[in-house]
Write an enzyme that holds these catalytic residues in place. Structure first.
Site, PDB file in Angstrom:
ATOM      1  N   MET A 164       0.838  -1.312  -0.079  1.00  0.00           N
ATOM      2  CA  MET A 164      -0.054   0.023   0.105  1.00  0.00           C
ATOM      3  C   MET A 164       0.713   1.281  -0.070  1.00  0.00           C
ATOM      4  O   MET A 164       1.598   1.426   0.824  1.00  0.00           O
ATOM      5  CB  MET A 164      -1.055   0.004   1.172  1.00  0.00           C
ATOM      6  N   TYR A 440       4.487   3.407  12.792  1.00  0.00           N
ATOM      7  CA  TYR A 440       3.645   3.079  11.468  1.00  0.00           C
ATOM      8  C   TYR A 440       2.088   2.928  11.627  1.00  0.00           C
ATOM      9  O   TYR A 440       1.670   2.494  12.633  1.00  0.00           O
ATOM     10  CB  TYR A 440       4.364   2.398  10.590  1.00  0.00           C
ATOM     11  N   GLU A 441       1.498   3.204  10.612  1.00  0.00           N
ATOM     12  CA  GLU A 441       0.131   2.877  10.496  1.00  0.00           C
ATOM     13  C   GLU A 441      -0.718   3.789  11.352  1.00  0.00           C
ATOM     14  O   GLU A 441      -1.751   3.580  11.778  1.00  0.00           O
ATOM     15  CB  GLU A 441      -0.239   1.361  10.864  1.00  0.00           C
ATOM     16  N   GLY A 442       0.009   5.104  11.374  1.00  0.00           N
ATOM     17  CA  GLY A 442      -0.589   6.211  12.143  1.00  0.00           C
ATOM     18  C   GLY A 442       0.113   5.973  13.534  1.00  0.00           C
ATOM     19  O   GLY A 442      -0.028   5.167  14.492  1.00  0.00           O
TER      20      GLY A 442
END
Length: 592
Positions: A164, A440-442
């Protein structure tokens, strides 16, 4: 480092004793035709074998060798390709996939344990199939039938993997600032141009094709996040007969040299007029991508748990074998030069912190996975309630589990002492590998803001009330005297969470900054309180167990430890959360 051992007994305890998963699956018509207890147990047993025997042994060498980058190509660490092929041959890439396109369609309660095993074995390895599974969810939900038939089937088969592509050098969390462009073509394709950074598994040698899900904007798109669209961009074009054609105009410009997860390729990806295909509707890309992001956020939370489990296993084995000093209450091993580390209160504190938060995190993640299954396959009020709980608990899963995970890897390192700081024992790798899970991923700060600002304040407290009502109903049902040592502090914790929520929502009416200043503390109060609820459930089942086994006795002892030593952390967090914005915002910028 201790050999990784999958905690299958605890997983089965949660599935069938605490949450009655087999009965739940049979009550949901779609799942009733796919999975039963016998099938689930066989899946977990086989997954344990492949993670223990094939993947876990790669972790140390994968960390030391890492990935190699040469002339745009990435080569994974020795043994990775062979292990990945074994993993694919076992059908693991299709475990949670849509059965209409070759997936097995297993429930999240089952796939979450599969993810934990992978992460405990080797976080770096887990990221390659993990990204593909997440991309598969977005494509299955939002892609056209043509895209799903052409790409999804091969992703589930393990022939192709996925990435992604969100982040750009100037735009991290603020995705509305992205500059990657998508220019429409006459054949309904788009030419994608731009550069993405921090792309996990953007380039590697494990699969013959890589499918990139890319966020980009059309030239006339609305400003900000409302103008973002999602595109599927294959590394290699796919011919009509599904054979691979020439390479698309997408390439890896470099790889990052990181603190940890060395065997995971983190890439700079260049799109130079690469042909892509729209996924979902124009300017609705964030909604499409968040189908994947929410999956990944729960998965990243499980990364924290996976590393913490490995840390506990390592530290416990070391503490039993290592002899140092004597017990304060007298010699315990008179025939040895010293007693084991387990006689020392502070070592027990660290080990029990790990044990209580690991087992609590696994149980809470199973609870959240159950809500996901009900939200996906259920109906009516139960589905609506589960959907609300998933929205509420996703940021908690990501941030709370990874904060606890990092704490547990550091605690494990501390148990080892100096041996935990050197590479020989492998413990320091866990500290480095799990650190990224908080970022990561926010980042976890963003997750805290998502919880308090978007979910709690955004719903005017209604989402929290769904959770509060469930726990209070559970407490009222507990009549046994033995349960009072858990239900009474749980009731107090729930009341304090409700009071804190009301306090912050009222304070925010004067200044929204109150929410930002309290968000991190609030998330952790919510995390410990929700974990207390699940620990009470585990204690209830263990008290009722007919065999009075060591397993159930351990559960009760660990529950007591959690309630007496860890749940009280909420008190200082609440005090901090209520302290207000002034301590943070009264200081002028030039005085920092």
């Amino acid at each position: 480092m201790a050999d990784y051992q999958v905690p299958l007994k605890d997983m089965n305890f949660l599935l069938y004793d605490v949450f009655n998963a087999d009965k739940l699956w049979q009550s949901l018509p779609t799942l009733a035709d796919r999975v039963d207890r016998e099938t689930a147990e066989a899946i977990l047993q086989e997954c344990a074998k492949v993670t223990e025997q094939e993947i876990a042994p790669l972790s140390r060498n994968g960390d030391e060798v890492g990935v190699a980058f040469n002339n745009g190509k990435v080569t994974t660490a020795p043994g990775y390709k062979e292990a990945f092929n074994t993993y694919v041959a076992g059908g693991w890439t299709s475990l949670g996939g849509d059965p209409d396109f070759g997936g097995m369609g297993m429930p999240k309660m089952l796939t979450a344990f599969h993810e934990e095993m992978l992460c405990s074995a080797d976080i770096s390895f887990s990221l390659y199939p993990g990204l593909t599974a997440g991309a598969g969810l977005s494509l299955a939900k939002h892609g056209s039938e043509a895209l799903k038939q052409r790409y999804l089937t091969r992703m589930y088969a393990g022939d192709w993997s996925a990435s992604m592509c969100l982040t750009e050098s100037h735009a991290g969390t603020d995705l509305g600032m992205i500059r990657t462009k998508a220019v429409p073509q006459a054949d309904d394709s788009y030419l994608i141009s731009g550069t993405k950074i921090f792309i996990t598994a953007g380039e590697h040698d494990l699969t013959e094709n890589i499918i990139h899900l890319v966020l980009a904007k059309l030239p006339d798109a609305p400003a900000g996040p409302r103008g973002i669209s999602l595109f599927l961009v294959p590394k290699f074009h796919v011919n009509d007969d599904e054979s691979l054609g020439e390479q698309n105009k997408v390439s890896c410009g470099s790889i990052e040299h990181k603190m940890g997860i060395h065997a995971s390729a983190t890439c700079v990806m260049n799109f130079d007029g690469a042909k892509g295909y729209l996924v979902g509707e124009l300017n609705k890309g964030l909604a499409c991508m968040f189908t994947m992001m929410n999956f990944e956020r729960i998965g990243v939370g499980i990364q924290g748990l996976g590393a913490a489990v490995r840390s506990y296993q390592n530290a416990l084995e070391y503490a039993k074998d290592r002899i140092q000093g004597r017990s304060l209450s007298g010699v315990k091993s008179p025939d040895a030069q010293a007693d084991s580390l387990l006689v020392h209160g502070d070592v027990r504190r660290m080990l029990l912190n790990m044990k209580a938060t690991n087992e609590g995190s696994r149980a809470l993640s199973t609870y959240i996975a159950m809500q996901l299954d009900i939200a996906t396959y259920g109906s009516g009020e139960a589905q609506q309630k589960a959907d609300q709980l998933v929205a509420l608990m996703t940021p908690i899963a990501k941030a709370f589990f990874t904060d606890l995970g990092f704490e547990s890897t550091v605690a494990g390192q501390q148990v080892f002492g100096g041996h935990g700081y050197v590479r020989e024992w492998g413990q320091e790798q866990l500290v480095r590998d799990t650190r990224i899970s908080q970022i990561y991923e926010g980042t976890n700060g963003v997750q805290a803001m998502d919880l308090l600002v978007r979910k709690v304040a955004g719903s005017k407290g209604q989402l929290v009330q769904v959770f509060l009502d469930e726990v209070r109903s559970y407490i009222q049902e507990q009549k046994a005297d033995a349960m009072q040592e858990f239900t009474q502090p749980l009731a107090s914790a729930i009341d304090e969470l409700a009071d804190l929520t009301e306090y912050l929502l009222t304070a925010a009416q004067s200044s929204k900054e109150e929410l930002g200043c309290a968000a991190n503390d609030y998330l952790h109060v919510f995390g410990y309180t929700s974990m207390a609820y699940i620990w009470a459930k585990m204690a209830e089942v263990s008290f009722a167990a007919s065999d009075d086994s060591a397993f159930h006795q351990s559960k009760i002892h660990t529950a007591r430890y959690f309630f007496s030593r860890l749940l009280p952390r909420c008190q200082s967090l609440i005090t901090s959360a209520k302290s207000g914005q002034s301590a943070m915002f009264d200081i002028p910028e030039e005085l920092f």
